[in-house]
Scaffold this active site. Structure first.
Site, PDB file in Angstrom:
ATOM      1  N   TYR A 110       0.842  -1.196   0.000  1.00 31.63           N
ATOM      2  CA  TYR A 110       0.000   0.000   0.000  1.00 31.63           C
ATOM      3  C   TYR A 110       0.876   1.244   0.000  1.00 31.63           C
ATOM      4  O   TYR A 110       2.053   1.226   0.410  1.00 31.63           O
ATOM      5  CB  TYR A 110      -0.921   0.025   1.228  1.00 31.63           C
ATOM      6  CG  TYR A 110      -0.146   0.190   2.515  1.00 31.63           C
ATOM      7  CD1 TYR A 110       0.141   1.469   3.015  1.00 31.63           C
ATOM      8  CD2 TYR A 110       0.334  -0.910   3.210  1.00 31.63           C
ATOM      9  CE1 TYR A 110       0.894   1.616   4.175  1.00 31.63           C
ATOM     10  CE2 TYR A 110       1.070  -0.766   4.360  1.00 31.63           C
ATOM     11  CZ  TYR A 110       1.357   0.495   4.840  1.00 31.63           C
ATOM     12  OH  TYR A 110       2.113   0.656   5.977  1.00 31.63           O
ATOM     13  N   PHE A 135       2.182   9.771   3.556  1.00 29.55           N
ATOM     14  CA  PHE A 135       2.542   9.615   4.970  1.00 29.55           C
ATOM     15  C   PHE A 135       3.084   8.229   5.289  1.00 29.55           C
ATOM     16  O   PHE A 135       3.698   8.032   6.329  1.00 29.55           O
ATOM     17  CB  PHE A 135       1.365   9.970   5.898  1.00 29.55           C
ATOM     18  CG  PHE A 135       0.080   9.242   5.590  1.00 29.55           C
ATOM     19  CD1 PHE A 135      -0.139   7.944   6.020  1.00 29.55           C
ATOM     20  CD2 PHE A 135      -0.926   9.879   4.871  1.00 29.55           C
ATOM     21  CE1 PHE A 135      -1.320   7.282   5.739  1.00 29.55           C
ATOM     22  CE2 PHE A 135      -2.114   9.214   4.590  1.00 29.55           C
ATOM     23  CZ  PHE A 135      -2.308   7.915   5.012  1.00 29.55           C
ATOM     24  N   ASP A 136       2.862   7.245   4.403  1.00 27.83           N
ATOM     25  CA  ASP A 136       3.483   5.938   4.651  1.00 27.83           C
ATOM     26  C   ASP A 136       3.368   5.060   3.417  1.00 27.83           C
ATOM     27  O   ASP A 136       2.459   5.249   2.593  1.00 27.83           O
ATOM     28  CB  ASP A 136       2.829   5.236   5.844  1.00 27.83           C
ATOM     29  CG  ASP A 136       3.708   4.087   6.323  1.00 27.83           C
ATOM     30  OD1 ASP A 136       4.894   4.327   6.592  1.00 27.83           O
ATOM     31  OD2 ASP A 136       3.214   2.946   6.395  1.00 27.83           O
ATOM     32  N   ILE A 142      -8.109   0.373  10.168  1.00 28.46           N
ATOM     33  CA  ILE A 142      -9.256   1.287  10.121  1.00 28.46           C
ATOM     34  C   ILE A 142     -10.417   0.648   9.351  1.00 28.46           C
ATOM     35  O   ILE A 142     -10.220  -0.238   8.523  1.00 28.46           O
ATOM     36  CB  ILE A 142      -8.862   2.651   9.495  1.00 28.46           C
ATOM     37  CG1 ILE A 142      -8.317   2.454   8.080  1.00 28.46           C
ATOM     38  CG2 ILE A 142      -7.887   3.401  10.392  1.00 28.46           C
ATOM     39  CD1 ILE A 142      -8.066   3.749   7.327  1.00 28.46           C
ATOM     40  N   TYR A 144      -9.754   8.228  10.819  1.00 30.04           N
ATOM     41  CA  TYR A 144      -9.403   8.680  12.177  1.00 30.04           C
ATOM     42  C   TYR A 144     -10.308   9.760  12.739  1.00 30.04           C
ATOM     43  O   TYR A 144     -10.027  10.319  13.799  1.00 30.04           O
ATOM     44  CB  TYR A 144      -7.939   9.150  12.180  1.00 30.04           C
ATOM     45  CG  TYR A 144      -7.046   7.967  12.025  1.00 30.04           C
ATOM     46  CD1 TYR A 144      -6.824   7.111  13.083  1.00 30.04           C
ATOM     47  CD2 TYR A 144      -6.496   7.659  10.783  1.00 30.04           C
ATOM     48  CE1 TYR A 144      -6.056   5.975  12.921  1.00 30.04           C
ATOM     49  CE2 TYR A 144      -5.724   6.529  10.615  1.00 30.04           C
ATOM     50  CZ  TYR A 144      -5.511   5.684  11.686  1.00 30.04           C
ATOM     51  OH  TYR A 144      -4.756   4.556  11.539  1.00 30.04           O
ATOM     52  N   PHE A 188      -5.607   5.490  -0.283  1.00 26.77           N
ATOM     53  CA  PHE A 188      -4.681   4.365  -0.221  1.00 26.77           C
ATOM     54  C   PHE A 188      -4.670   3.643  -1.565  1.00 26.77           C
ATOM     55  O   PHE A 188      -5.715   3.232  -2.070  1.00 26.77           O
ATOM     56  CB  PHE A 188      -5.098   3.369   0.867  1.00 26.77           C
ATOM     57  CG  PHE A 188      -4.743   3.815   2.250  1.00 26.77           C
ATOM     58  CD1 PHE A 188      -3.481   3.558   2.773  1.00 26.77           C
ATOM     59  CD2 PHE A 188      -5.654   4.508   3.021  1.00 26.77           C
ATOM     60  CE1 PHE A 188      -3.143   3.983   4.053  1.00 26.77           C
ATOM     61  CE2 PHE A 188      -5.322   4.928   4.293  1.00 26.77           C
ATOM     62  CZ  PHE A 188      -4.056   4.668   4.813  1.00 26.77           C
TER      63      PHE A 188
END
Length: 562
Positions: free
Chosen positions: A72, A82-83, A102, A128, A145
């Site tokens: 991902y 962010f990742d 999530i 979130y 994502f």
């Protein structure tokens, strides 16, 4: 590696955001939209969107409880990354639908196929929320994502109570699963949660219904295919319960209320079936046969055969050691009934072991066989291989003259069996008559139908199957309304079924047609006696009722006077 160790995003502000809420919108598979590459559509009704980048393989998708493996990349809507598991060069694994990630992931990834690549846009409510996840995820953030579903391991809750989870390590062959009666060959290793091995076998055979080691093994093998290898997580109720078990020989101790991890492989199994409904003829397939054809009644079968008693004494051996194959015709009483029935369930080349109780063997009589005497009430054990067979021709494979000839032959065979007092066999022969003929041969076929049905009715009367006897006679009377034998036999059936009025109608009609028929006159006497009997019983019954009513009236009068 856990997701919270990889990046802050999935577990964010706490357990309440990680776990699936009760009010979470469940995704309904039947309403899942169909995607084309480049299309974006909404999944469910909470704002989750999916855009298909690359199609996956097949049709299957993962289910809740499955362990999925993905790559991902996560970004904010402005493109800030962010990742990314891809950047780290490590795939990410988690259990689907267990609240480990999530909600948007749990809902979205279960719509993906193996090898699929999709872009998910996840609203804050499914990510979130208001709090975000500092420092990388701001409050009320919509996330994107890019996810590739690499593979998944199916994890099933076998008993639907959380007692046994099954994870498939190696897929099995075909589609069949063993049943309770079958004998399975398995390899297994059972460990405690700390890795201590408590039991291990490289090959053990057991009957599924009887179980082995702990209840989980038989529960699991019934869901497995040949060659399948699985990892079981077994809770105490399917292991050794609250008590556990002590060590014994090479077997280790299982502590009280212990969870077990069992690696189990289903190597093979022998199918065991009940040939008769009363479970008195059992067949275990040692070697599968070929094709789909099986012998029918009247088949000439060639077999290799060994017959044994319970103590291992061989009483019959045919077709072995260069001996000629044993040849016989099915349903002709050339072998014991249990063997006859079992052969008709076998395929060419099949090897089977049969267990036949006395009722389907030699019964309560002693029987002198080729190699030994079979004592009365003996259970028989046969090893049989069906080498070849030639089936009796079916009616659809005959022309009309052949059908009529076959029906006549069956009638004669039925007559012989009836005279010998073999009413079941006789009934079968009469039923073998053929039903479909052309116009020009209908007269001949009608005679056969009438004759066979009448003879079969006589069999059914002897066998005390009065309802069938009545039906067969009715069939005859539909063809010949003045057939005295049919009226006479139907009257006999009606008398036994206590339909005395209907019996009287048939007898009177028979006497109108043939006033001097001695058998019908005698049956009329029997009927009149039965009628007297029933009238007497009725009189007693009503007499008792009236007596009771009179008594009650007297009691009521006495009470009123008091």
């Amino acid at each position: 590696k856990k997701m919270d160790e990889d990046f802050d995003m999935p577990v964010g502000g706490g357990a309440e955001e990680m776990m699936m809420n009760d009010d979470m919108m469940d995704l309904q598979d039947e309403s899942s939209p169909v995607f084309k590459v480049g299309e974006e559509k909404e999944i469910g009704s909470q704002g989750l969107k999916k855009k298909l980048i690359k199609e996956g393989d097949g049709w299957d998708t993962p289910d809740n409880g499955d362990e999925v493996e993905v790559h991902y990349t996560g970004t904010l809507v402005d493109g800030t990354k962010f990742d990314s598991s891809r950047d780290r060069g490590e795939t990410f694994k988690f259990k689907l639908g267990q609240g480990q990630v999530i909600k948007g992931w749990d809902q979205g990834i279960k719509t993906m196929k193996k090898g699929e690549n999709s872009l998910f846009t996840i609203p804050p409510e499914l990510a979130y929320g208001e709090s975000g996840s500092s420092p990388t995820i701001p409050p009320n953030a919509t996330l994107q994502f890019d996810v590739e579903l690499l593979s998944w391991s199916s994890v099933k809750d076998i008993c639907k109570d959380g007692g046994i989870f099954k994870k498939v390590l190696t897929a099995g062959e075909k589609w069949e699963n063993p049943k309770d009666l079958d004998e399975v060959l398995v390899k297994y290793e059972a460990q405690l949660e700390d890795g201590t091995v408590v039991s291990k076998f490289e090959g053990v055979e057991f009957t599924v219904g009887d179980g082995y080691f702990c209840p989980a093994l038989s529960k699991a093998v019934k869901t497995m295919k040949k060659g399948e290898k699985v990892l079981l997580t077994v809770k105490p109720q399917y292991g050794f319960g609250e008590m556990g078990r002590p060590a014994s020989g090479a077997e280790g101790a299982v502590p009280p209320s212990a969870t077990l991890h069992i690696t189990l492989e289903l190597v093979s199994w022998k199918t065991v079936t009940e040939v008769t409904n009363d479970k008195k003829v059992i067949k275990k397939i040692v070697k599968e046969g070929e094709g789909y054809e099986r012998p029918n009644e009247g088949t000439v079968a060639k077999v290799k055969l060994i017959g044994k008693l319970q103590d291992g004494t061989v009483f019959l051996k045919k077709g072995h050691d260069d001996d000629e194959l044993f040849e016989f015709k099915t349903d002709e009483e050339q072998v014991v009934d249990g063997l006859d029935r079992a052969i008709m369930t076998m395929k060419k080349g099949e090897v089977a072991e049969l267990t036949i109780t006395p009722e389907y063997g030699f019964g309560s009589s002693e029987s002198k066989q080729e190699l030994a005497v079979v004592p009365p009430n003996s259970t028989l054990y046969y090893e049989v291989e069906l080498e070849s067979f030639v089936k009796e021709r079916e009616s659809w494979d005959m022309n009309t003259p052949e059908k009529i000839e076959a029906a006549g032959r069956k009638k004669e065979e039925g007559n012989v069996a009836f005279k010998a007092g073999k009413y079941v066999k006789a009934s079968k022969r009469y039923m073998k008559r053929q039903d479909s003929f052309y116009e020009d041969e209908k007269k001949q076929s009608k005679v056969l139908k009438v004759s066979c049905n009448l003879n079969n009715a006589a069999c059914k009367l002897k066998l005390k199957d009065y309802k069938q006897a009545e039906k067969l006679c009715t069939k005859v009377l539909e063809l010949e309304s003045t057939n005295v034998k049919a009226l006479y036999r139907r009257a006999q059936a009606y008398i036994q079924l206590a339909d005395l009025d209907l019996a009287e109608i048939d007898i009177k009609k028979a006497l109108e047609i043939d006033p001097n028929n001695r058998d019908v006159k005698l049956e009329y006497k029997v009927l009149k006696e039965k009628m007297k009997e029933y009238n007497k019983k009725d009189a007693q019954f009503y007499g008792n009722i009236f007596a009771k009513m009179s008594k009650l009236e007297t009691l009521d009068t006495n009470k009123a006077a008091a």
